[in-house]
Write an enzyme that holds these catalytic residues in place. Structure first.
Site, mmCIF file in Angstrom:
data_model
loop_
_atom_site.group_PDB
_atom_site.id
_atom_site.type_symbol
_atom_site.label_atom_id
_atom_site.label_comp_id
_atom_site.label_asym_id
_atom_site.label_seq_id
_atom_site.Cartn_x
_atom_site.Cartn_y
_atom_site.Cartn_z
ATOM 1 N N CYS A 1 0.823 -1.223 0.000
ATOM 2 C CA CYS A 1 0.000 0.000 0.000
ATOM 3 C C CYS A 1 0.846 1.258 0.000
ATOM 4 C CB CYS A 1 -0.950 -0.006 1.183
ATOM 5 S SG CYS A 1 -1.988 -1.465 1.255
ATOM 6 N N CYS B 1 -14.304 -0.577 6.815
ATOM 7 C CA CYS B 1 -13.254 -1.160 5.975
ATOM 8 C C CYS B 1 -13.134 -0.338 4.696
ATOM 9 C CB CYS B 1 -13.587 -2.601 5.603
ATOM 10 S SG CYS B 1 -13.791 -3.711 7.012
ATOM 11 N N SER B 2 -11.903 -0.205 4.182
ATOM 12 C CA SER B 2 -11.704 0.638 3.012
ATOM 13 C C SER B 2 -12.459 0.094 1.814
ATOM 14 C CB SER B 2 -10.215 0.766 2.686
ATOM 15 O OG SER B 2 -9.603 -0.498 2.627
ATOM 16 N N HIS C 1 -9.609 2.781 -2.035
ATOM 17 C CA HIS C 1 -8.228 2.345 -1.836
ATOM 18 C C HIS C 1 -7.755 1.476 -3.000
ATOM 19 C CE1 HIS C 1 -4.556 1.184 -0.039
ATOM 20 N NE2 HIS C 1 -4.964 0.262 0.798
#
Lengths: 145, 381
Positions: free
Chosen positions: B81, B200-201, B327
């Protein structure tokens, strides 16, 4: 869920698990002779202190303390939920993740004593039909689900 | 050595693009950033591309095949990430060294669908047998450490999602523009306690790009919309006895941010805004303390205070963050720098942080066994 191992031979389902020549399961770590750090996998040098004395395999106690955990409600497709994903500090210094079976997850608390129990890895079989050796955690003194 | 400036910054709307290739998404972002800077592909001296899942296919060269094959050096980065922050930092280093004057950094991703995480296994899948390797479980476990130490509640973790989803309603490039009140966040599907689905993304595709230039080039172009890079740091996960069984978001972030603050010659009190790696709501709480936005154990009180919301003392993730903007893994580290640049210019629209002069962008990357953190601090030129 798998039952406790009674019949061997079988093969380890994860690298920390070992089976002695007598057929007895045990947990393997690697300890640095210089700084005493314990890790789960073999390394060329010590990843904690950088010593070139290759950490040697050691037999770990199955007893430890619960450090943290998550109650998992959604996992990969086909995996039975919910279950407790637990992170346990073994008394010998290695920290390991595993599934914790407890009758009442509400009673879990950081620092509670737990023990690693050998099992049949959920009844998994390899392509040749051979059984696997697994482990899970249970609270010390019972109360396992 | 030359200061380094960001003179172009933009991103495509994050979402799902099943009919487009990663190279097409990256090319669109690259053109947006070039147009933003008033430059063309012929001005570029080098391209740095980040993509966690596509770097091995030489995504930088593929982007140039879409927008112009000029023969410049291309560097392809995969660093979980933090891929985008890693590529951005390499461009910063390349320009600061004097080798290049103009660099394109393009981050692009088409994410795998569903739950991410889990190592490959030779035997039976370890998932469920030996705990969980999914990313929400890892960040739930880390959040539970904070909860055990400081009494942080699920409501406090959930307020992070309420805030960031609210911020995203003001960001037209975000995946979602939907208000999610606290009761809705708490009532959404429980994934791994204390993380519900809205904590949660958002798993999306996306691309973002920046144009970095030398001081000489920046002065030639004019500094009115430029942002100066005053801090850049990258760290790998240092030894900790529980690593890697326990995801250690803290040590690696603290290493990186200390270096970034030192390079910039400032501290957390000097920041006007922060874009941090809220891959899960628990992570934002941990990073309040890791980045020094509050004292140890005070992160629950900080989210309760409203000081990290737009209009507060130190707005965090006004873009909507990973939770709501989305994301796209290899693009995220570029996209959060784009957000900072837009605020320093005063061009962030309804979500503008008033008078923003200094902003910090943070990303944290992990595999099942290794970690990385990237931090950048930018100042209005």
């Amino acid at each position: 869920m798998g039952e406790a191992v009674t019949a061997l031979p079988c093969k380890p389902a994860t690298a920390i698990l070992q089976i002695s020549e007598a057929g007895e399961p045990w947990l393997r770590g690697y300890r640095c002779a210089v700084c005493a750090a314990v890790v789960a996998d073999p390394t060329l040098c010590c990843r904690a202190c950088g010593s070139r004395v290759t950490p040697g395999a050691v037999r770990l106690s199955t007893r430890g303390k619960l450090f943290t955990w998550a109650m998992v409600y959604r996992s990969f497709p086909g995996v039975a939920v919910p279950f407790v994903s637990a992170i346990v500090d073994f008394d010998d210094g290695l920290t390991v993740k595993g599934t914790l079976r407890a009758t009442d997850p509400e009673m879990l608390h950081a620092g509670m004593p737990v023990v690693a129990v050998f099992d049949d890895a959920g009844g998994a079989r390899d392509a040749d039909g051979a059984a696997y050796l697994g482990y899970h955690f249970e609270p010390v003194g019972g109360a396992a689900a | 050595m030359s200061d380094v400036y960001v003179v172009g910054a933009d991103l495509i709307k994050f979402g799902r693009y099943p009919d487009r290739t990663p190279a097409q998404l990256g090319a669109e972002a690259a053109l947006l950033a070039l147009d933003d800077a008033g430059l063309t592909v012929h001005d570029l001296d080098v391209v740095y591309a980040s993509s966690t899942f596509n770097a091995a296919s030489m995504i930088a060269q593929q982007v140039l095949k879409q927008i112009g094959q000029t023969g410049v050096p291309c560097v392809n980065v995969s660093n979980a990430c933090a891929s985008g922050a890693t590529a951005f930092r390499e461009a910063f280093i390349g320009i600061k060294s004097g080798i290049y004057d103009v660099a394109l950094v393009v981050g692009v991703e088409k994410n795998p669908k569903g739950l991410l995480g889990g190592p490959p296994a030779a035997g039976p899948s370890p998932e469920g047998l030996f705990g969980s390797g999914t990313t929400p479980a890892m960040f739930a476990e880390a959040g539970m450490v904070h909860a055990a130490a400081y009494g942080t509640t699920i409501e406090q973790f959930a307020q992070v999602a309420v805030k960031n989803h609210h911020h995203a309603t003001m960001n037209p490039k975000a995946m979602y523009q939907i208000e999610t009140p606290l009761d809705q966040v708490l009532a959404s599907e429980m994934i791994a306690w204390p993380l519900t689905k809205l904590m949660c993304s958002a798993n999306v595709d996306g691309a973002a790009a920046t144009i970095l230039v030398s001081e000489r080039k920046a002065r030639e172009m004019g500094l009115s919309r430029a942002a100066r890079i005053i801090g850049s740091a990258l760290a790998s996960d240092p030894w900790q006895p529980r690593n890697p069984a326990l995801l250690d978001a803290d040590s690696v972030t603290r290493l990186a941010v200390a270096k970034a603050y030192e390079m910039a010659g400032l501290g957390p009190d000097d920041l006007d805004m922060v874009e941090l790696h809220d891959c899960f709501a628990t992570a934002e709480i941990l990073h309040y303390e890791n980045l020094g936005l509050c004292g140890e154990g005070m992160a629950g009180a900080l989210i309760d205070s409203g000081e990290t919301a737009l209009g507060g003392r130190i707005p965090v993730n006004v873009s909507g963050g990973l939770l709501s903007k989305g994301h796209p893994i290899g693009a995220t580290g570029v996209a959060n720098i784009v957000e900072i640049v837009q605020h320093l210019r005063g061009e962030a629209g309804a979500r503008q942080v008033d008078g923003a002069r200094i902003g910090l962008a943070h990303v944290l990357g992990f595999s099942a066994i290794a970690g990385v953190c990237g931090v950048h601090i930018l100042e209005k030129a």
